[in-house]
Design a protein around this motif. Structure first.
Motif, PDB file in Angstrom:
ATOM      1  N   ASP A  60     -13.227 -47.919  48.498  1.00 44.30           N
ATOM      2  CA  ASP A  60     -12.310 -48.448  49.026  1.00 44.30           C
ATOM      3  C   ASP A  60     -12.876 -50.129  49.083  1.00 44.30           C
ATOM      4  O   ASP A  60     -13.737 -50.440  48.250  1.00 44.30           O
ATOM      5  CB  ASP A  60     -12.096 -48.219  50.619  1.00 44.30           C
TER       6      ASP A  60
ATOM      7  N   ASN B 210     -16.503 -43.388  42.855  1.00 48.89           N
ATOM      8  CA  ASN B 210     -18.000 -43.760  42.659  1.00 48.89           C
ATOM      9  C   ASN B 210     -19.144 -42.540  42.750  1.00 48.89           C
ATOM     10  O   ASN B 210     -18.944 -41.868  43.668  1.00 48.89           O
ATOM     11  CB  ASN B 210     -18.222 -44.962  43.740  1.00 48.89           C
TER      12      ASN B 210
ATOM     13  N   LYS C 180     -21.586 -54.458  40.803  1.00 50.52           N
ATOM     14  CA  LYS C 180     -20.576 -55.249  41.477  1.00 50.52           C
ATOM     15  C   LYS C 180     -19.294 -54.766  42.603  1.00 50.52           C
ATOM     16  O   LYS C 180     -19.075 -53.621  41.970  1.00 50.52           O
ATOM     17  CB  LYS C 180     -19.842 -56.123  40.359  1.00 50.52           C
TER      18      LYS C 180
ATOM     19  N   TYR D 246     -18.469 -51.567  50.182  1.00 49.76           N
ATOM     20  CA  TYR D 246     -19.395 -50.447  49.398  1.00 49.76           C
ATOM     21  C   TYR D 246     -19.588 -49.324  50.267  1.00 49.76           C
ATOM     22  O   TYR D 246     -19.931 -49.483  51.383  1.00 49.76           O
ATOM     23  CB  TYR D 246     -20.748 -51.326  49.243  1.00 49.76           C
ATOM     24  N   ASP D 247     -19.539 -48.384  49.372  1.00 53.00           N
ATOM     25  CA  ASP D 247     -20.023 -46.812  49.796  1.00 53.00           C
ATOM     26  C   ASP D 247     -19.264 -46.601  51.084  1.00 53.00           C
ATOM     27  O   ASP D 247     -20.010 -45.704  51.903  1.00 53.00           O
ATOM     28  CB  ASP D 247     -21.468 -46.915  49.867  1.00 53.00           C
TER      29      ASP D 247
ATOM     30  N   GLY E  69     -26.908 -54.046  48.906  1.00 53.76           N
ATOM     31  CA  GLY E  69     -28.501 -53.769  48.702  1.00 53.76           C
ATOM     32  C   GLY E  69     -28.784 -52.395  48.399  1.00 53.76           C
ATOM     33  O   GLY E  69     -30.056 -52.332  47.829  1.00 53.76           O
TER      34      GLY E  69
HETATM   35  N1  LIG Z   1     -15.128 -51.932  46.529  1.00 58.56           N
HETATM   36  C1  LIG Z   1     -16.438 -51.419  46.232  1.00 58.56           C
HETATM   37  N2  LIG Z   1     -17.107 -51.486  45.178  1.00 58.56           N
HETATM   38  C2  LIG Z   1     -18.253 -50.974  44.691  1.00 58.56           C
HETATM   39  C3  LIG Z   1     -18.436 -49.739  45.362  1.00 58.56           C
HETATM   40  C4  LIG Z   1     -17.658 -49.359  46.494  1.00 58.56           C
HETATM   41  O1  LIG Z   1     -17.971 -48.252  47.196  1.00 58.56           O
HETATM   42  N3  LIG Z   1     -16.665 -50.111  47.002  1.00 58.56           N
HETATM   43  N4  LIG Z   1     -19.654 -48.761  45.019  1.00 58.56           N
HETATM   44  C5  LIG Z   1     -20.571 -49.692  44.262  1.00 58.56           C
HETATM   45  C6  LIG Z   1     -21.852 -48.912  43.546  1.00 58.56           C
HETATM   46  N5  LIG Z   1     -22.663 -49.045  44.530  1.00 58.56           N
HETATM   47  C7  LIG Z   1     -23.238 -47.987  45.140  1.00 58.56           C
HETATM   48  O2  LIG Z   1     -23.181 -46.910  44.895  1.00 58.56           O
HETATM   49  C8  LIG Z   1     -23.491 -50.372  44.937  1.00 58.56           C
HETATM   50  C9  LIG Z   1     -23.573 -51.210  43.758  1.00 58.56           C
HETATM   51  C10 LIG Z   1     -24.134 -52.308  44.128  1.00 58.56           C
HETATM   52  C11 LIG Z   1     -24.525 -52.901  45.468  1.00 58.56           C
HETATM   53  C12 LIG Z   1     -25.171 -54.034  45.543  1.00 58.56           C
HETATM   54  O3  LIG Z   1     -25.681 -54.353  46.675  1.00 58.56           O
HETATM   55  N6  LIG Z   1     -25.150 -55.029  44.839  1.00 58.56           N
HETATM   56  C13 LIG Z   1     -25.812 -56.439  44.610  1.00 58.56           C
HETATM   57  C14 LIG Z   1     -25.424 -57.017  43.525  1.00 58.56           C
HETATM   58  C15 LIG Z   1     -26.707 -56.407  42.484  1.00 58.56           C
HETATM   59  C16 LIG Z   1     -26.478 -57.104  41.073  1.00 58.56           C
HETATM   60  O4  LIG Z   1     -25.706 -57.888  40.821  1.00 58.56           O
HETATM   61  O5  LIG Z   1     -27.313 -56.672  40.435  1.00 58.56           O
HETATM   62  C17 LIG Z   1     -24.670 -57.154  45.700  1.00 58.56           C
HETATM   63  O6  LIG Z   1     -23.742 -57.172  45.855  1.00 58.56           O
HETATM   64  O7  LIG Z   1     -25.496 -58.203  46.305  1.00 58.56           O
HETATM   65  C18 LIG Z   1     -24.294 -51.699  46.453  1.00 58.56           C
HETATM   66  C19 LIG Z   1     -23.861 -50.630  46.345  1.00 58.56           C
HETATM   67  C20 LIG Z   1     -19.798 -50.283  42.843  1.00 58.56           C
HETATM   68  N7  LIG Z   1     -18.759 -51.328  43.610  1.00 58.56           N
END
Ligand SMILES: Nc1nc2c(c(=O)[nH]1)N[C@@H](CN(C=O)c1ccc(C(=O)N[C@@H](CCC(=O)O)C(=O)O)cc1)CN2
Ligand SMILES: NCC(=O)N[C@@H]1O[C@H](COP(=O)([O-])[O-])[C@@H](O)[C@H]1O
Length: 276
Positions: free
Chosen positions: A222, A183, A167, A225-226, A196
């Motif tokens: 930050d 992370n 999340k 994501y990533d 994704g």
């Molecule tokens: N603010 C941040 N939060 C998170 C980060 C980050 O860099 N900044 N890293 C992620 C971990 N991650 C990749 O390393 C990652 C995890 C999840 C997603 C994603 O697309 N999630 C889906 C939902 C999936 C689910 O609920 O099963 C979405 O948001 O639609 C992308 C990258 C952790 N948090």
């Protein structure tokens, strides 16, 4: 292979993609010192005691020797760590073993998850590590971002590691723990990262792209994501006919080599992590 032997065996960790591999002799090079913002900072400053202890710790750690409690004495307080998971907790388990074996200068004092029944939460409960639910779920259970910040503060958390947490970490948490949330992403960012890209989806994308190499990235978190600053990467080959599971296993195998001691002990470029 237990965490101790795997951490000892690490030979080459490419910290922050740059021409300076962190091969031991190079740690003395002035060029590395110049670009050492994200490594053990060799701040030859007037902070003699902390710098001397830190330098000694870095030398031992970079020489793959366990940095023992004696080395660190009371000057360097053991860090209080929080780990966030959503699944089996493979990275969480190896980090916990490394902390128990003294190869991470900290203790995992709390686990945070959005899936209270996941393998990582079960492992935490089996090891008497408190489990917190975040974010709030549809039935109203779980914490709000502000409540989570306050709860983590109650555990005196210095350092947060996302280990397969799926999340988005809210801005409130990123701002409350500046340069203290890491992370582990299972690809060579910035490639194959962002919304994704998680779990086997990452490895399937790598394979279908025809990339010849992959590997885990450890980076600061930050608000997006990533996109946070990259601290270290490890490289593995993508073999012909690799399945996503085979590639995932090869990438995951590299994670214990990240010498998390470096980030929990010497605090990258931020002396506050060395605060006694
Ligand atoms: N603010 C941040 N939060 C998170 C980060 C980050 O860099 N900044 N890293 C992620 C971990 N991650 C990749 O390393 C990652 C995890 C999840 C997603 C994603 O697309 N999630 C889906 C939902 C999936 C689910 O609920 O099963 C979405 O948001 O639609 C992308 C990258 C952790 N948090
Ligand atoms: N983008 C984040 C992401 O995909 N992280 C990946 O989730 C796996 C942990 O899963 P587990 O906790 O079920 O072992 C790990 O391989 C990690 O790299």
């Amino acid at each position: 292979m237990d965490a101790q032997s795997s951490l000892l065996r690490s030979q080459y960790t490419i910290c922050k993609p740059s021409i300076h591999n962190s091969i031991v002799p190079s740690y003395l090079s002035t060029t590395l010192v110049a670009s050492s913002r994200t490594r053990c900072s060799f701040a030859f400053s007037s902070l003699a005691t902390k710098t001397k202890l830190k330098f000694r710790a870095c030398v031992k750690e970079l020489q793959n020797e366990p940095v023992t409690e004696d080395d660190m004495k009371s000057k360097i307080r053991r860090k209080s760590l929080a780990v966030f998971v959503s699944g089996g907790g493979s990275n969480f388990k190896s980090l916990h073993e490394a902390a128990v074996n003294g190869f991470v200068h900290g203790d995992i004092n709390v686990l945070v998850t959005n899936k209270p029944d996941c393998g990582g939460a079960a492992y935490a409960r089996d090891n008497d590590i408190p489990v917190i639910l975040f974010p709030k779920s549809k039935d109203g259970s779980g914490l709000s971002p502000i409540d989570l910040v306050n709860e983590l503060r109650s555990y005196n958390v210095d350092f947060i590691l996302l280990a397969g947490f799926l999340k988005l970490i809210p801005a409130e948490l990123v701002q409350a723990f500046p340069r203290s949330i890491l992370n582990i992403h299972p690809s060579l960012l910035p490639a194959f990262g962002g919304k994704g890209f998680y779990g086997t989806k990452v490895h399937k994308a790598v394979i279908s792209s025809g990339a010849r190499f992959s590997g885990p990235t450890i980076h600061y978190v930050d608000e997006e994501y990533d996109r946070g600053r990259i601290l270290a990467q490890r490289i593995v080959p993508v073999l012909p006919n690799d399945t996503a599971e085979e590639l995932a296993g090869r990438v995951l195998h590299e994670v214990p080599y990240f010498n998390l001691q470096r980030y929990t002990l010497t605090g990258c470029d931020d002396l506050k992590l060395l605060a006694s």
